[in-house]
Design a protein around this motif. Sequence first.
Motif, PDB file in Angstrom:
ATOM      1  N   GLY A   2       6.166   5.281   1.736  1.00 29.83           N
ATOM      2  CA  GLY A   2       4.929   4.505   2.126  1.00 29.83           C
ATOM      3  C   GLY A   2       3.834   4.643   1.197  1.00 29.83           C
ATOM      4  N   ILE A   3       3.104   3.953   1.287  1.00 26.82           N
ATOM      5  CA  ILE A   3       1.907   3.680   0.208  1.00 26.82           C
ATOM      6  C   ILE A   3       0.478   3.707   1.003  1.00 26.82           C
ATOM      7  CG2 ILE A   3       0.703   2.452  -1.348  1.00 26.82           C
ATOM      8  CD1 ILE A   3       3.320   3.308  -2.488  1.00 26.82           C
ATOM      9  N   ALA A   4      -0.141   4.630   0.853  1.00 26.09           N
ATOM     10  CA  ALA A   4      -1.706   4.641   1.562  1.00 26.09           C
ATOM     11  C   ALA A   4      -2.859   5.047   0.477  1.00 26.09           C
ATOM     12  CB  ALA A   4      -1.763   5.954   2.492  1.00 26.09           C
ATOM     13  N   ALA A   5      -3.909   4.624   0.620  1.00 22.66           N
ATOM     14  CA  ALA A   5      -5.145   5.125  -0.102  1.00 22.66           C
ATOM     15  C   ALA A   5      -5.222   6.461  -0.088  1.00 22.66           C
ATOM     16  CB  ALA A   5      -6.369   4.304   0.288  1.00 22.66           C
ATOM     17  N   ALA A   6      -5.724   6.962  -1.327  1.00 20.58           N
ATOM     18  CA  ALA A   6      -5.988   8.481  -1.482  1.00 20.58           C
ATOM     19  C   ALA A   6      -6.951   8.930  -0.397  1.00 20.58           C
ATOM     20  CB  ALA A   6      -6.601   8.585  -2.845  1.00 20.58           C
ATOM     21  N   GLY A   7      -6.451  10.133   0.162  1.00 22.94           N
ATOM     22  CA  GLY A   7      -7.278  10.660   1.297  1.00 22.94           C
ATOM     23  C   GLY A   7      -7.270   9.932   2.629  1.00 22.94           C
ATOM     24  N   ASP A   8      -6.500   8.832   2.826  1.00 21.42           N
ATOM     25  CA  ASP A   8      -6.432   8.022   3.981  1.00 21.42           C
ATOM     26  C   ASP A   8      -4.923   8.038   4.491  1.00 21.42           C
ATOM     27  OD1 ASP A   8      -6.401   6.303   6.104  1.00 21.42           O
ATOM     28  OD2 ASP A   8      -7.723   4.716   4.989  1.00 21.42           O
ATOM     29  N   PRO A   9      -4.727   8.645   5.765  1.00 25.68           N
ATOM     30  CA  PRO A   9      -3.587   8.860   6.344  1.00 25.68           C
ATOM     31  C   PRO A   9      -2.545   7.283   6.663  1.00 25.68           C
ATOM     32  CG  PRO A   9      -4.921   9.728   7.734  1.00 25.68           C
ATOM     33  CD  PRO A   9      -5.611   9.135   6.595  1.00 25.68           C
ATOM     34  N   THR A  10      -3.361   6.135   6.708  1.00 27.97           N
ATOM     35  CA  THR A  10      -2.959   4.881   7.133  1.00 27.97           C
ATOM     36  C   THR A  10      -2.142   4.277   6.006  1.00 27.97           C
ATOM     37  OG1 THR A  10      -5.300   4.699   8.252  1.00 27.97           O
ATOM     38  CG2 THR A  10      -3.697   2.798   7.726  1.00 27.97           C
ATOM     39  N   ILE A  11      -0.978   4.107   6.550  1.00 30.04           N
ATOM     40  CA  ILE A  11       0.166   3.644   5.508  1.00 30.04           C
ATOM     41  C   ILE A  11      -0.159   1.894   5.368  1.00 30.04           C
ATOM     42  CG2 ILE A  11       2.381   2.986   5.154  1.00 30.04           C
ATOM     43  CD1 ILE A  11       3.084   5.772   6.580  1.00 30.04           C
ATOM     44  N   LEU A  12      -0.346   1.807   4.282  1.00 28.61           N
ATOM     45  CA  LEU A  12      -0.934   0.012   3.907  1.00 28.61           C
ATOM     46  C   LEU A  12       0.343  -0.727   3.867  1.00 28.61           C
ATOM     47  CD1 LEU A  12      -3.449   0.803   1.329  1.00 28.61           C
ATOM     48  CD2 LEU A  12      -3.681   0.275   3.644  1.00 28.61           C
ATOM     49  N   TYR A  13       1.542  -0.010   3.109  1.00 26.26           N
ATOM     50  CA  TYR A  13       2.901  -0.706   2.939  1.00 26.26           C
ATOM     51  C   TYR A  13       3.994   0.408   2.946  1.00 26.26           C
ATOM     52  CZ  TYR A  13       6.139  -3.578   0.619  1.00 26.26           C
ATOM     53  OH  TYR A  13       7.314  -4.491   0.323  1.00 26.26           O
ATOM     54  N   GLU A  14       4.942  -0.157   3.615  1.00 31.83           N
ATOM     55  CA  GLU A  14       6.255   0.610   3.590  1.00 31.83           C
ATOM     56  C   GLU A  14       7.390  -0.056   2.914  1.00 31.83           C
ATOM     57  OE1 GLU A  14       6.556   3.620   7.363  1.00 31.83           O
ATOM     58  OE2 GLU A  14       6.547   1.543   7.853  1.00 31.83           O
ATOM     59  N   LEU A  15       8.239   0.409   2.400  1.00 30.70           N
ATOM     60  CA  LEU A  15       9.442   0.008   1.640  1.00 30.70           C
ATOM     61  C   LEU A  15      10.645   0.707   1.950  1.00 30.70           C
ATOM     62  CD1 LEU A  15      10.608  -2.054  -0.547  1.00 30.70           C
ATOM     63  CD2 LEU A  15      10.118  -0.081  -2.270  1.00 30.70           C
ATOM     64  N   PRO A  16      11.458  -0.074   2.643  1.00 34.36           N
ATOM     65  CA  PRO A  16      13.026   0.608   2.848  1.00 34.36           C
ATOM     66  C   PRO A  16      13.683   0.689   1.546  1.00 34.36           C
ATOM     67  CG  PRO A  16      12.939  -1.520   3.777  1.00 34.36           C
ATOM     68  CD  PRO A  16      11.618  -1.289   3.243  1.00 34.36           C
TER      69      PRO A  16
END
Length: 170
Positions: A2-16
């Motif tokens: 999972g990719i998120a902005a630094a300091g933000d727990p919201t996942i922007l993109y997930e890659l299996p």
Amino acid sequence: VGIAAAGDPTILYELPVELTPGGSYVAVATGLLGDGTTPFEIIAEPTQYQASDDQSVWLQTYHGSTDAPVVDLWANESVLVEDLEYGSFVVNEVPAADYVIGVAPANDDRIAAFAAPLSGLGGGTAVAFASGFLTPAEGQPAFGLFAALFNGDVLELPALEQDCSGVWGG
């Protein structure tokens, strides 16, 4: 992954990701957030971290400029890669030397060139990648070539000018 902005727990993109035990990979974040034509994604590609001998460099190249056409890459005066499309990787093993890397729309004249000092990487690897925009809007980064090294360093390859006789870096 999972990719998120630094300091933000919201996942922007997930890659299996399915990784092979003992395998080596390079991952590239590419595309534009919220863009339907070139959406943000992560591309993972198998790689290796050494060339076949100390006189060579394992060079893995990625086309990551979203508004650039299919390109040909030149190493000095020879074509190194033909018809590289956005979002694609290609691998070459090249002699450890310093190069002028030319970029051209496929089957056309070179429109840019960059210094690529690979002479000190004998036996090693580099991941070269294009990033930025050919026609950047205000606040967007301009087109450039970069090299990621095994130790994690990322180097911006210096752009070269064309002299009056048409020689890049002349």
